[in-house]
Write a protein that holds these residues in place. Structure first.
Motif, PDB file in Angstrom:
ATOM      1  N   PRO A 155       0.846  -1.194   0.000  1.00  0.00           N
ATOM      2  CA  PRO A 155       0.000   0.000   0.000  1.00  0.00           C
ATOM      3  C   PRO A 155       0.884   1.248   0.000  1.00  0.00           C
ATOM      4  N   LEU A 156       0.622   2.164  -0.931  1.00  0.00           N
ATOM      5  CA  LEU A 156       1.469   3.349  -1.081  1.00  0.00           C
ATOM      6  C   LEU A 156       0.688   4.639  -0.868  1.00  0.00           C
ATOM      7  N   ASN A 157       1.291   5.516  -0.087  1.00  0.00           N
ATOM      8  CA  ASN A 157       0.837   6.892   0.010  1.00  0.00           C
ATOM      9  C   ASN A 157       1.939   7.842  -0.424  1.00  0.00           C
ATOM     10  N   SER A 158       3.163   7.312  -0.457  1.00  0.00           N
ATOM     11  CA  SER A 158       4.309   8.087  -0.934  1.00  0.00           C
ATOM     12  C   SER A 158       5.374   7.101  -1.393  1.00  0.00           C
ATOM     13  N   MET A 159       6.356   7.599  -2.103  1.00  0.00           N
ATOM     14  CA  MET A 159       7.457   6.746  -2.560  1.00  0.00           C
ATOM     15  C   MET A 159       8.231   6.156  -1.384  1.00  0.00           C
ATOM     16  N   ALA A 160       8.209   6.823  -0.245  1.00  0.00           N
ATOM     17  CA  ALA A 160       8.912   6.320   0.947  1.00  0.00           C
ATOM     18  C   ALA A 160       8.367   4.968   1.388  1.00  0.00           C
ATOM     19  N   ASP A 161       7.114   4.676   1.053  1.00  0.00           N
ATOM     20  CA  ASP A 161       6.525   3.393   1.431  1.00  0.00           C
ATOM     21  C   ASP A 161       7.167   2.225   0.698  1.00  0.00           C
ATOM     22  N   MET A 162       7.936   2.506  -0.353  1.00  0.00           N
ATOM     23  CA  MET A 162       8.641   1.461  -1.108  1.00  0.00           C
ATOM     24  C   MET A 162      10.091   1.315  -0.654  1.00  0.00           C
ATOM     25  N   ASN A 163      10.463   2.003   0.400  1.00  0.00           N
ATOM     26  CA  ASN A 163      11.836   1.932   0.884  1.00  0.00           C
ATOM     27  C   ASN A 163      12.007   0.669   1.718  1.00  0.00           C
ATOM     28  N   PHE A 164      12.684  -0.314   1.175  1.00  0.00           N
ATOM     29  CA  PHE A 164      12.859  -1.587   1.853  1.00  0.00           C
ATOM     30  C   PHE A 164      13.823  -1.502   3.037  1.00  0.00           C
ATOM     31  N   ASN A 165      14.447  -0.357   3.239  1.00  0.00           N
ATOM     32  CA  ASN A 165      15.305  -0.177   4.407  1.00  0.00           C
ATOM     33  C   ASN A 165      14.522   0.314   5.620  1.00  0.00           C
ATOM     34  N   ASN A 166      13.299   0.791   5.403  1.00  0.00           N
ATOM     35  CA  ASN A 166      12.448   1.240   6.508  1.00  0.00           C
ATOM     36  C   ASN A 166      11.412   0.165   6.800  1.00  0.00           C
ATOM     37  N   LYS A 167      11.545  -0.474   7.940  1.00  0.00           N
ATOM     38  CA  LYS A 167      10.637  -1.550   8.320  1.00  0.00           C
ATOM     39  C   LYS A 167       9.778  -1.102   9.495  1.00  0.00           C
ATOM     40  N   LEU A 168       8.480  -1.380   9.406  1.00  0.00           N
ATOM     41  CA  LEU A 168       7.569  -1.078  10.506  1.00  0.00           C
ATOM     42  C   LEU A 168       7.649  -2.177  11.554  1.00  0.00           C
ATOM     43  N   LYS A 169       7.366  -1.798  12.792  1.00  0.00           N
ATOM     44  CA  LYS A 169       7.236  -2.784  13.857  1.00  0.00           C
ATOM     45  C   LYS A 169       5.748  -2.914  14.145  1.00  0.00           C
ATOM     46  N   ILE A 170       5.232  -4.112  13.934  1.00  0.00           N
ATOM     47  CA  ILE A 170       3.807  -4.377  14.103  1.00  0.00           C
ATOM     48  C   ILE A 170       3.659  -5.555  15.060  1.00  0.00           C
ATOM     49  N   SER A 171       2.719  -5.447  15.968  1.00  0.00           N
ATOM     50  CA  SER A 171       2.498  -6.518  16.946  1.00  0.00           C
ATOM     51  C   SER A 171       1.799  -7.708  16.279  1.00  0.00           C
ATOM     52  N   PRO A 172       1.945  -8.894  16.854  1.00  0.00           N
ATOM     53  CA  PRO A 172       1.235 -10.059  16.312  1.00  0.00           C
ATOM     54  C   PRO A 172      -0.275  -9.840  16.251  1.00  0.00           C
ATOM     55  N   GLU A 173      -0.820  -9.161  17.233  1.00  0.00           N
ATOM     56  CA  GLU A 173      -2.258  -8.890  17.245  1.00  0.00           C
ATOM     57  C   GLU A 173      -2.652  -8.002  16.066  1.00  0.00           C
ATOM     58  N   GLU A 174      -1.834  -6.994  15.786  1.00  0.00           N
ATOM     59  CA  GLU A 174      -2.136  -6.098  14.672  1.00  0.00           C
ATOM     60  C   GLU A 174      -1.987  -6.820  13.325  1.00  0.00           C
ATOM     61  N   PHE A 175      -0.956  -7.688  13.198  1.00  0.00           N
ATOM     62  CA  PHE A 175      -0.814  -8.487  11.979  1.00  0.00           C
ATOM     63  C   PHE A 175      -2.077  -9.324  11.756  1.00  0.00           C
TER      64      PHE A 175
END
Length: 129
Positions: free
Chosen positions: A98-118
């Motif tokens: 899902p993209l809102n900006s080109m930064a969302d395609m930066n594979f060096n920036n990883k989100l931290k998401i909880s198992p519940e949120e996944f």
């Protein structure tokens, strides 16, 4: 030695599954660049996307095309980006991001998401299939 994706296909490693057929599997990337970042793979372990035979390649893309609108409905975004990198896991795969900006395609920036949120994200995407 089987790839991590083959181990997910066999059930040896758990995944946040989105959709599955006899030939293909879509699941959330556990190192996402954006919420809803999904991987789409052929179940057959073939290292390089362009080594897939024509029918498997076309089937993978048709399967990804079915998943993308569900992601777009579940995750507010401007569009779904498609990326094929092919270096990190020796198993052909397509990233749907899902993209809102080109930064969302930066594979060096990883989100931290909880198992519940996944779990919630996967369920929400599945609800739109």
């Amino acid at each position: 030695m089987p790839s991590i994706f083959s181990r997910i296909v066999s059930g040896e490693i758990p995944a946040y599954k989105i959709a599955e057929t006899d030939e293909f599997l879509a699941f959330l990337d556990v190192f996402p660049t954006a919420k809803g970042h999904t991987l789409v793979i052929p179940k057959q372990e073939i290292d390089y996307l362009f080594d897939l035979d024509d029918d498997l390649y076309a089937g993978l893309m048709r399967f990804a095309k079915q998943i993308a609108p569900a992601i777009e409905k579940a995750i507010p975004c401007q569009r779904i980006g498609v990326a094929v990198v092919g270096l990190e896991v020796p198993h052909a795969h397509v990233h749907l991001i899902p993209l809102n900006s080109m930064a969302d395609m930066n594979f060096n920036n990883k989100l931290k998401i909880s198992p519940e949120e996944f779990t919630e994200i996967a369920a929400k995407i599945r609800s739109f299939l």
